[in-house]
Write a protein that holds these residues in place. Structure first.
Motif, PDB file in Angstrom:
ATOM      1  N   THR A   3      -8.312   0.635   3.804  1.00 15.49           N
ATOM      2  CA  THR A   3      -6.999   0.119   4.226  1.00 15.49           C
ATOM      3  C   THR A   3      -7.001  -0.352   5.678  1.00 15.49           C
ATOM      4  OG1 THR A   3      -6.256   2.388   4.673  1.00 15.49           O
ATOM      5  CG2 THR A   3      -5.649   1.419   2.546  1.00 15.49           C
TER       6      THR A   3
ATOM      7  N   CYS B 193      -4.657   1.074  -2.831  1.00 18.70           N
ATOM      8  CA  CYS B 193      -4.443   2.493  -3.172  1.00 18.70           C
ATOM      9  C   CYS B 193      -3.647   2.624  -4.466  1.00 18.70           C
ATOM     10  CB  CYS B 193      -3.806   3.235  -2.019  1.00 18.70           C
ATOM     11  SG  CYS B 193      -4.992   3.522  -0.705  1.00 18.70           S
TER      12      CYS B 193
ATOM     13  N   ASN C  53      -9.627   0.629  -1.962  1.00 16.86           N
ATOM     14  CA  ASN C  53      -9.086   1.992  -1.987  1.00 16.86           C
ATOM     15  C   ASN C  53      -8.859   2.546  -0.581  1.00 16.86           C
ATOM     16  OD1 ASN C  53     -11.750   2.679  -1.328  1.00 16.86           O
ATOM     17  ND2 ASN C  53     -12.264   3.294  -3.411  1.00 16.86           N
ATOM     18  N   PHE C  54      -8.522   3.822  -0.547  1.00 15.58           N
ATOM     19  CA  PHE C  54      -8.050   4.477   0.681  1.00 15.58           C
ATOM     20  C   PHE C  54      -8.904   4.184   1.916  1.00 15.58           C
ATOM     21  CE2 PHE C  54      -8.190   8.466   3.265  1.00 15.58           C
ATOM     22  CZ  PHE C  54      -6.920   8.383   3.803  1.00 15.58           C
TER      23      PHE C  54
ATOM     24  N   HIS D  55       0.867  -1.186   0.000  1.00 15.59           N
ATOM     25  CA  HIS D  55       0.000   0.000   0.000  1.00 15.59           C
ATOM     26  C   HIS D  55       0.898   1.228   0.000  1.00 15.59           C
ATOM     27  CE1 HIS D  55      -2.311   3.236   1.695  1.00 15.59           C
ATOM     28  NE2 HIS D  55      -2.285   2.858   2.955  1.00 15.59           N
TER      29      HIS D  55
ATOM     30  N   CYS E 210      -0.638   8.755   1.958  1.00 19.49           N
ATOM     31  CA  CYS E 210      -1.970   8.211   2.216  1.00 19.49           C
ATOM     32  C   CYS E 210      -1.973   6.991   3.134  1.00 19.49           C
ATOM     33  CB  CYS E 210      -2.705   7.893   0.915  1.00 19.49           C
ATOM     34  SG  CYS E 210      -2.795   9.316  -0.180  1.00 19.49           S
TER      35      CYS E 210
ATOM     36  N   CYS F 245      -9.534  10.524  -4.303  1.00 22.75           N
ATOM     37  CA  CYS F 245      -9.598   9.752  -3.069  1.00 22.75           C
ATOM     38  C   CYS F 245     -11.001   9.269  -2.714  1.00 22.75           C
ATOM     39  CB  CYS F 245      -9.130  10.655  -1.937  1.00 22.75           C
ATOM     40  SG  CYS F 245      -7.880  11.863  -2.421  1.00 22.75           S
TER      41      CYS F 245
ATOM     42  N   CYS G 266      -7.958   5.984  -6.424  1.00 26.35           N
ATOM     43  CA  CYS G 266      -9.003   5.344  -5.628  1.00 26.35           C
ATOM     44  C   CYS G 266     -10.357   5.386  -6.323  1.00 26.35           C
ATOM     45  CB  CYS G 266      -9.044   5.997  -4.255  1.00 26.35           C
ATOM     46  SG  CYS G 266      -7.543   5.636  -3.317  1.00 26.35           S
TER      47      CYS G 266
END
Ligand code: BF8
Ligand code: SF4
Length: 658
Positions: free
Chosen positions: A328, A307, A324-325, A270, A346, A457, A487
């Motif tokens: 995580t 990401c 995506n973000f 990531h 990020c 994002c 993202c």
């Protein structure tokens, strides 16, 4: 009294379904709460954003302050030094751009440093994988390639691209790729970047207390700094990564948390710099490490990305992408992640706590980005496998010691990713006439109404993925071809839009083009630095002809519907600086009805740049983008063609029905 305190301490958290449309993430939010683990979703629910900061109406640039102005009466007072609301907002905005630009350019510079080590023979762990692309990039900035060896061209390319960062005067090399009329505008307003280091340094200087106190002048340097990112740092990062690791071409990939495997050692990478990921890929394929994993009782080692580096590796090598973000932390809640290895950007500090709860190894690797409580195993490009082998060994050890129940949400979506601008060229133009002509033709004849870049994002202040998905569906329904990165690309991939079959969700014109070419209506082109591919594609559209002389003439628009990072602001502003109407969602750090607002949201367009827009609602956002695309079509005189095309389609349907 006691009840009241308890009630205050445990506010009611929103239902998972109300904060994400991702089934896997919702399942894990629910589990995190059962397990007593706190994630950014719940922290956001319990921490309201500061309303003064959200409006960018405060300044802490010196200790006479911090000064807070009143967004409801923006000209009612000034800071202690006398700074007006416009100065304060412009300075805050400019510093966001400077930070975002610094992140991308530092990443690009790291790639360029590695390229230098490779071309001078000092680094043997990486090679030039795409010499043809290297020659094409060299050609594009005026380096002679005819009859020269790859090594010679590579050295010249390195020297030339180094100017992107270190040059003190003159224009950055990739300014040569900018359409003439756009460049004329840049020159007129003195915003052609010199070198990224100079622009970022000057931006920081000018936003110091008591220096640049004219919002228009601050914004000019802000544009120059952002352009040093888009046409500089980010573009170098993309081009050099393609040269070293291969230019993406379409590949079928699975996304979402179901890519984790309960019976395998799961390693997640990531972050943002692809060299780390490339080397982890080597380590997970090392037979002795695979044997170790098997001895530990695993079926093998499963490598997945998250990401942006995940998006890059997905596009280049077809590595599965786990989310995506905003996923995580929640993915660690599965209990199935044996190691999460990170580099820069990020990476939420909250990951440490979540990883601790599940015994996951959270490993930082970059000297620029350590996290208190994480294990640091430094990554050195000259001995990359020392680090990445250790990461895998740590993951195997954790697998052996798994002691908590595992729950992997069984969701995956397959789709086609990896559309570099070179491939778009080839796909639409065919192998003999690789060109943007067919794309331009289809825009001119109205089958494709325009092109939109939807990027950026996810943000816990809005329902995860929802704004991305609704916006993109609305755009394609209206015949707008969508290009995506980062993202946002993952949000749509999870929704199943990356298949050629998704063309049925597109309007009749776009669907016809997709069916003819066999492509999805949404093209995923990689990570956030790969937004530079969109700039190159837009420049090619201008150069191909028929759609105006400047990038500001194109029927295109951009959006970051769920943005959160300063990098996103830098990206937004380099699109605006390049001539693109760019709409952001969530919230915008500005007070309306101020001069600075008028400059960003109206006046920049009159000067020949693009402009900013804001809408929190995806349908409103789509309406604004489509209205802009139609305005540009009208100015180009191609609005009538579209009306005819649609009439023809309707006529044909009538004929079919008869
Ligand atoms: O550079 S889209 S949350 S991961 S900032 Fe970050 Fe935003 Fe994702 Fe990549 Ni881009
Ligand atoms: Fe206040 Fe001016 Fe200092 Fe900012 S620079 S904190 S507005 S006194």
């Amino acid at each position: 009294m006691v009840d009241k305190i308890i009630a205050k301490k445990t506010p009611k958290l929103p239902e998972p379904r109300d904060i994400t449309i991702c089934d896997a993430t919702a399942q894990m939010i629910a589990k995190s709460r059962r397990d007593g683990v706190i994630t950014a979703f719940d922290r956001a629910a319990t921490m309201k954003p500061c309303p003064i900061g959200a409006n960018s109406a405060c300044c802490k640039h010196c200790s006479m302050g911090p000064c807070r102005l009143n967004a409801k009466d923006p000209y009612g007072k000034v800071g202690v030094c006398g700074a007006t609301i416009d100065t304060i907002m412009a300075r805050n905005f400019a510093r966001m751009v400077a930070t975002g630009a610094a992140a991308h350019t530092d990443h690009g510079m790291a790639m360029l440093d590695l390229f230098h080590e490779v071309v001078t023979g000092k680094n043997k762990d990486y090679q030039i994988k795409d010499p043809l692309k290297m020659r094409a990039v060299a050609n594009s900035i005026g380096i002679e390639t005819e009859g020269r060896t790859d090594e010679d061209v590579a050295l010249d390319l390195y020297k030339e691209l180094e100017r992107t960062y270190t040059q003190v005067n003159g224009e950055i090399p990739f300014a040569k790729r900018v359409p003439e009329k756009t460049l004329e505008t840049w020159r007129k307003y003195n915003v052609v970047p010199r070198g990224a280091m100079r622009e970022i340094m000057e931006m920081m200087h000018r936003t110091h207390m008591g220096v640049d106190q004219h919002y228009e002048n601050i914004t000019r340097q802000c544009t120059r700094t952002a352009l040093a990112d888009g046409w500089g740092g980010s573009m170098v990062a993309t081009e050099i990564s393609d040269i070293l690791f291969g230019t993406p071409s379409p590949v079928n990939v699975e996304v979402n948390m179901g890519v984790l495997k309960e019976d395998m050692v799961n390693v997640i990478v990531h972050g943002h710099e692809p060299n780390l990921f490339e080397s982890v890929m080597v380590s997970v394929n090392e037979p002795s490490l695979i044997d170790e994993a098997k001895k530990a009782g695993a079926k093998g080692i499963n490598l997945v990305g998250m990401c942006c580096s995940g998006a890059e590796m997905m596009s280049r090598h077809g590595i599965p992408h786990a989310g995506n973000f905003m996923s995580t932390e929640t993915i660690i809640v599965t209990g199935a992640v044996d190691a999460m290895v990170v580099d820069v950007q990020c990476i939420k500090q909250g990951l440490v706590e979540v990883a601790n709860c599940y015994g996951t190894e959270l490993i930082t690797t970059n000297p620029r980005a350590m996290i208190e409580g994480a294990t640091h195993v430094e990554f050195h490009e000259n001995e990359p496998l020392d680090c990445t082998d250790e990461v895998v060994i740590k993951a195997i050890t954790r697998f052996k010691n798994r002691n908590k129940p595992i729950e992997i949400p069984q969701y995956t979506n397959a789709g086609v990713h990896g559309f570099s601008h070179e491939y778009i060229n080839y796909m639409l133009g065919g192998s003999f006439r690789g060109a943007y002509t067919p794309l331009n033709d289809n825009i001119i004849n109205g089958r494709i109404r325009g092109v939109a870049g939807v990027v950026g994002c996810t943000n816990p202040r809005v329902k995860q993925d929802y704004v991305h998905v609704e916006l993109v569906k609305e755009l394609i329904k209206n015949d707008v071809l969508v290009l995506q990165t980062g993202c946002s690309q993952i949000a749509l991939a999870k929704e199943g839009l990356y298949t050629p079959e998704a063309a049925h969700l597109a309007g009749p014109g776009l669907a016809e083009v997709c069916e003819t070419v066999g492509m999805p209506p949404v093209l995923g082109i990689g990570s956030c630095v790969d937004n530079s591919r969109i700039l190159i594609a837009a420049a090619e559209m201008v150069k191909t002809g028929g759609l105006g002389n400047s990038m500001a003439d194109l029927p295109v628009a951009g959006a970051a519907p769920e943005w959160m990072s300063e990098k996103a602001i830098s990206i937004g502003h380099y699109f605006v600086g390049s001539g693109v109407y760019t709409v952001f969602g969530v919230s915008f750090p500005i007070v309306e009805q101020t001069k600075f607002h008028k400059l960003l949201f109206e006046d920049l367009e009159d000067e020949g740049f693009g402009k900013w827009g804001f809408a929190a609602d995806p349908y409103e956002m789509a309406k604004m983008m489509i209205a802009h695309i139609d305005k540009k079509r009208k100015a180009l005189g191609i609005d009538k063609a579209r009306e005819r095309t649609l009439m023809t389609m309707a006529d044909r349907q009538k004929l079919d029905a008869a």
